[in-house]
Design an enzyme around this catalytic site. Structure first.
Site, short mmCIF file in Angstrom:
data_model
loop_
_atom_site.label_atom_id
_atom_site.label_comp_id
_atom_site.label_asym_id
_atom_site.label_seq_id
_atom_site.Cartn_x
_atom_site.Cartn_y
_atom_site.Cartn_z
N HIS A 99 -16.04 -10.09 24.25
CA HIS A 99 -16.28 -10.08 22.80
C HIS A 99 -17.04 -8.84 22.39
CE1 HIS A 99 -19.57 -12.26 24.78
NE2 HIS A 99 -20.36 -11.74 23.86
N HIS A 101 -19.52 -7.67 19.26
CA HIS A 101 -20.28 -8.10 18.10
C HIS A 101 -20.13 -7.04 17.01
CE1 HIS A 101 -22.97 -10.96 20.45
NE2 HIS A 101 -22.53 -10.19 21.43
#
Ligand code: AMP
Length: 133
Positions: A99, A101
């Site tokens: 992921h 951010h």
């Protein structure tokens, strides 16, 4: 992957606040509630992090990071973004599904995004010898 919370979010088994999706990528609000609009952009296929992700999915994730970041700056009243990624426990990755951010920023918002403080003694030429490809 069976026990991965982000795979469960992609599959709709865990609720989320979805921001964007396409055939390869999913973006949703981080539950940390530490910065307004804190967003996670993930591949729909399970990869642990950047280090094991294939080029096709990494390209798609980065393109979505750009798309969402531009949307925040051009249409949502933010002045910039921090894009942050952790790869491995030593780098403080806590969810082991790749992921990025996105932290939307406003001028003068007071957020402190850079943890490195102060200069340390180091020999850049020696470090380059160790690290250069
Ligand atoms: P990292 O520490 O870089 O691996 O970031 C993991 C992030 O996932 C943290 O910022 C968590 O707040 C976030 N997170 C964990 N569970 C969820 C969830 N169910 N929905 C949204 N964000 C989550």
């Amino acid at each position: 992957m069976n026990d991965c919370i982000f795979c469960k979010i992609v599959d709709g088994e865990i609720p989320c606040h979805k921001i964007y999706e396409n055939d390869k990528v999913f973006a949703f609000l981080d539950i940390a509630c530490d910065a307004e609009g804190h967003t996670l952009v993930i591949p729909k296929k399970h990869f642990v992090n950047v280090l094991d992700c294939d080029k096709e999915y990494l390209d798609a994730v980065i393109e979505a990071v750009r798309l969402v970041s531009r949307h925040y700056v051009e249409h949502c009243g933010y002045d910039g973004v921090n894009v942050v990624n952790a790869d491995g426990a030593a780098a403080e990755q806590s969810v082991f599904h790749l992921h990025f951010h996105i932290i939307p920023r406003k001028s003068g918002d007071g957020l402190k995004m850079w943890p490195l403080e102060g200069k340390r003694e180091m020999d850049l030429a020696e470090i380059r010898k160790k690290l250069a490809l």
